[in-house]
Motif scaffolding. Structure first.
Motif, mmCIF file in Angstrom:
data_model
loop_
_atom_site.group_PDB
_atom_site.id
_atom_site.type_symbol
_atom_site.label_atom_id
_atom_site.label_comp_id
_atom_site.label_asym_id
_atom_site.label_seq_id
_atom_site.Cartn_x
_atom_site.Cartn_y
_atom_site.Cartn_z
ATOM 1 N N CYS A 38 46.760 -22.138 -6.445
ATOM 2 C CA CYS A 38 45.563 -21.995 -7.019
ATOM 3 C C CYS A 38 45.033 -20.481 -7.430
ATOM 4 O O CYS A 38 45.892 -19.920 -7.445
ATOM 5 C CB CYS A 38 45.493 -21.827 -5.259
ATOM 6 S SG CYS A 38 43.191 -21.038 -4.965
ATOM 7 N N HIS A 59 48.959 -23.371 -0.293
ATOM 8 C CA HIS A 59 47.685 -23.464 1.247
ATOM 9 C C HIS A 59 46.765 -25.236 0.228
ATOM 10 O O HIS A 59 46.246 -25.234 0.796
ATOM 11 C CB HIS A 59 46.445 -22.749 1.274
ATOM 12 C CG HIS A 59 45.743 -22.572 0.357
ATOM 13 N ND1 HIS A 59 45.608 -21.246 -0.515
ATOM 14 C CD2 HIS A 59 44.260 -23.251 -0.319
ATOM 15 C CE1 HIS A 59 45.176 -21.751 -1.313
ATOM 16 N NE2 HIS A 59 44.047 -22.215 -1.501
ATOM 17 N N GLU A 60 47.226 -25.432 -1.022
ATOM 18 C CA GLU A 60 46.804 -26.571 -1.182
ATOM 19 C C GLU A 60 47.957 -27.717 -1.309
ATOM 20 O O GLU A 60 48.709 -27.656 -2.152
ATOM 21 C CB GLU A 60 45.906 -26.557 -2.351
ATOM 22 C CG GLU A 60 44.745 -25.647 -3.003
ATOM 23 C CD GLU A 60 44.241 -25.145 -4.934
ATOM 24 O OE1 GLU A 60 45.251 -25.678 -5.235
ATOM 25 O OE2 GLU A 60 43.833 -24.224 -3.960
ATOM 26 N N GLU A 144 41.742 -29.856 -2.091
ATOM 27 C CA GLU A 144 41.623 -28.712 -0.736
ATOM 28 C C GLU A 144 40.684 -27.607 -2.413
ATOM 29 O O GLU A 144 39.498 -27.371 -2.035
ATOM 30 C CB GLU A 144 42.283 -28.021 -0.921
ATOM 31 C CG GLU A 144 42.460 -26.390 -0.224
ATOM 32 C CD GLU A 144 41.751 -25.163 -1.089
ATOM 33 O OE1 GLU A 144 41.811 -24.002 -0.250
ATOM 34 O OE2 GLU A 144 42.011 -25.122 -1.705
HETATM 35 ZN ZN LIG Z 1 42.999 -22.513 -3.236
#
Ligand SMILES: [Zn+2]
Ligand SMILES: [Zn+2]
Length: 353
Positions: A38, A59-60, A144
């Protein structure tokens, strides 16, 4: 198993990490198939460091369910899923109102609990979203950042025929362009980098404007008296002010980018809020009710129905083990990268995309 554990500024290690354990009834273990780096990870890598040293980052991601607890809430072993990274408490005032993006205890995986840069990871059942068969894992990992854009778009009164400005064509800007286009609007994309503007065009921007040496509104005035909605997605202290000048009177200005420095602005920008009766909107997060929200259901459903070119946002595909080297290279050469996709399991298919 292997994962990328984040220890400190510029200290990300590909090492043995603990295989997750089913502890709660709604715990689900996922074999990670694709995980995106990200834009917000860059700042963390460069200067902010991890929340908790040693946490598995990322987190993706998307992957396949391999283990379920006693209450999997409809999910099943072998299911292909993507994951909403927001962990919410479910008990605070905002959660009770269904306004999960404002949860008092909100955090994302990869910060206070292990994330997706690993061979396997664990998520609560409610955070997992079914991936239709014709949506690839790497597209699943793009849901995401898509949800960030959709969350911002849903805050507005966007409708077909509107004119929309997107200021800053990094990953989130590109996502805003791609998803705004699906609402049937005309998109003006602003940046100071011609390569980014070229990519913006490929993702659907109708007009691209390089604002080097020119006020954005002056450049825009050749086309329109002002847009209906302007998004700030650069997080740049200068564009945070400029964006207020781009809409028609009564327009909507949406702040998506977090500023990376103190923001001061000329009075003539700030007073547009008053004189032009602007609607200034903040957009943060990826969720709505029912959790994780229509950001997720709409994006996965849309990608399964469309012959989309969203994948063109991916510039690099690499093995998970190459993550630290790639982040170091991004620090030196940020303009050379768009979305980077990491694969714990690597074969020639990944190389091609
Ligand atoms: Zn992100
Ligand atoms: Zn809450």
């Amino acid at each position: 198993m292997k994962g990328l554990a984040f220890y400190g500024v510029r200290d990300l290690r590909y090492e043995d990490v603990e295989y997750p354990k089913i502890e709660a009834p709604d715990d689900i273990i996922i074999k990670v198939k694709a995980a995106g780096i990200c834009g917000s990870d860059y700042a963390r890598y460069r200067k902010l460091g991890p929340y908790v040293p040693g946490t598995v980052w990322g987190h993706e991601f998307a992957g396949e369910i391999v283990e379920i607890g006693s209450n999997p809430q409809g999910h099943y072993i072998g299911e292909r899923v993507c994951a909403c990274p927001s962990i919410v408490c479910g008990e605070c005032r905002y959660c009770k109102m269904g306004d999960f993006a404002k949860c008092e205890k909100l955090y994302a995986i990869g910060s206070l609990q292990h994330g997706g840069f690993a061979e396997y990871t664990k998520m609560p059942a409610q955070n997992l979203v079914h991936l239709p068969d014709n949506v690839s894992y790497e597209e699943g990992a793009l849901i995401e950042p898509s949800a960030v854009a959709l969350h911002a778009l849903y805050k507005t009164h966007i409708k077909m025929g509107d004119e929309v400005a997107v200021v800053g064509c990094g990953t989130i800007g590109e996502m805003l362009i791609y998803w705004a286009k699906q609402f049937g609007v005309k998109v003006y994309a602003f940046d100071i980098n011609d390569d980014k503007l070229k990519e913006a065009k490929e993702l659907g921007a109708d007009v691209t404007i390089n604002t080097t040496g020119i006020e954005p509104m002056e450049a825009l005035s050749k086309y329109t008296i002002g847009v209906d909605i302007a998004f700030e997605s650069a997080g740049n202290p200068i564009t945070e002010g400029q964006v207020l000048s781009l809409t028609k009177k009564g327009g909507e200005v949406v702040y998506v980018g977090l500023p990376y420095g103190d923001v001061t602005m000329p009075r003539n920008y700030f007073e547009k809020i008053t004189r032009n009766e602007l609607h200034v909107i903040g957009a943060f997060g990826v969720t709505s009710a029912p959790f994780p929200g229509k950001e997720w259901s709409a994006a996965t459903d849309f990608l399964s129905r469309s012959t989309n070119n969203l994948k063109s946002i991916i510039s690099h595909r690499a093995k998970l083990s190459e993550g630290p080297a790639i982040l170091d290279d991004i620090m030196e050469n940020p303009a050379g990268y768009k979305k980077v996709m990491l694969f714990p399991e690597w074969d020639n298919e990944q190389k091609e995309g």
